[in-house]
Scaffold this motif. Structure first.
Motif, PDB file in Angstrom:
ATOM      1  N   GLU A  57       0.849  -1.191   0.000  1.00 41.44           N
ATOM      2  CA  GLU A  57       0.000   0.000   0.000  1.00 41.44           C
ATOM      3  C   GLU A  57       0.880   1.234   0.000  1.00 41.44           C
ATOM      4  N   SER A  58       0.444   2.277  -0.698  1.00 38.00           N
ATOM      5  CA  SER A  58       1.127   3.567  -0.681  1.00 38.00           C
ATOM      6  C   SER A  58       0.197   4.611  -0.086  1.00 38.00           C
ATOM      7  N   ILE A  59       0.704   5.394   0.867  1.00 37.30           N
ATOM      8  CA  ILE A  59      -0.081   6.414   1.551  1.00 37.30           C
ATOM      9  C   ILE A  59       0.599   7.752   1.316  1.00 37.30           C
ATOM     10  N   THR A  60      -0.122   8.724   0.779  1.00 34.06           N
ATOM     11  CA  THR A  60       0.435  10.050   0.546  1.00 34.06           C
ATOM     12  C   THR A  60      -0.075  11.011   1.611  1.00 34.06           C
ATOM     13  N   LEU A  61       0.843  11.628   2.339  1.00 38.92           N
ATOM     14  CA  LEU A  61       0.496  12.614   3.359  1.00 38.92           C
ATOM     15  C   LEU A  61       0.534  14.003   2.751  1.00 38.92           C
ATOM     16  N   GLN A  62      -0.503  14.793   3.018  1.00 37.07           N
ATOM     17  CA  GLN A  62      -0.565  16.158   2.552  1.00 37.07           C
ATOM     18  C   GLN A  62      -0.488  17.094   3.748  1.00 37.07           C
ATOM     19  N   SER A  63       0.429  18.049   3.715  1.00 37.93           N
ATOM     20  CA  SER A  63       0.637  18.915   4.869  1.00 37.93           C
ATOM     21  C   SER A  63      -0.568  19.807   5.151  1.00 37.93           C
TER      22      SER A  63
END
Length: 214
Positions: A57-63
């Motif tokens: 799984e890939s998780i993208t964090l957005q500030s």
């Protein structure tokens, strides 16, 4: 974050802290809790997760949605699928030119019970009170007031108590609402949240309700 205590520097904290565990909703899936340090943060970062049985799984964090007043960003996530198997899961992310790896041991049989959510008498367009039962193993709760008619989240809060009141609202008497309570095994009410070991969540939802004018 670095600090001084008694004239001595504290050891640097890990740049990435992560936890993954079960999410008990309509079916048992997965939840995760991520904390990214230090205060100098990129606009976004991708964290890759791998585990038993080819889990990937890939998780993208957005500030924009994850930066807290203390300057640490974090994200709590949940999904009824994919489900987890017991074993070791590894989080990896490229931070400051180096790959950070965080292994987490998961017992997939360990779950939190779903909260039973009740709405207080006479919810109005301005105020809604919700309460729920204790959940063994839960350290805090994410509570969301949702508009079922539009599918939007009206308000949310993180608490350690077993009730909360949403006030200063502007709800519609013609719409249907509900309160969702996510029980969490880590204290997500802290800022930043505390990450230690497996992170389990469960979801309890109130019956749909309407509001009246105050």
């Amino acid at each position: 974050m670095l600090g001084l205590l008694g004239g001595c520097s504290s050891p640097p904290q890990a740049k990435l802290q992560a936890s993954i565990g079960t999410y008990n909703a309509t079916g048992v899936g997965r939840s995760y809790l991520l904390v990214l340090r230090p205060q100098q943060q990129p606009n976004s970062i991708t964290v890759n997760v791998s585990g038993p049985g080819g889990y990937s799984e890939s998780i993208t964090l957005q500030s924009a949605s994850s930066r807290t007043p203390s300057g640490v960003w974090w994200q709590v996530g949940w999904n009824p699928s994919p489900s987890l198997s017991s074993g070791t899961y590894t989080f990896s992310a490229l931070i400051d030119g180096q790959t950070e790896l965080v292994p987490v041991e998961v017992d997939a049989s360990s779950t939190l019970a779903q909260p039973t959510v009740s709405i207080g008498n006479n919810p109005t367009t301005r105020s809604v009170t919700a309460s729920w039962n204790p959940v063994p193993g839960a350290g805090a709760f994410l509570v969301r007031l949702v508009n079922r008619t539009t599918g939007s989240v009206v308000a949310s809060t993180r608490v350690t108590s077993l009730s909360t009141t949403f006030s200063s609202l502007s709800l519609n008497t013609s719409d249907q609402y509900a309160v969702e309570v996510y029980a969490a095994s880590s204290n997500i009410a802290n800022d930043p949240p505390l990450v230690s070991g497996q992170f389990n969540m469960s979801l309890g939802e109130s019956a749909n309700f309407t509001v009246s004018a105050p």
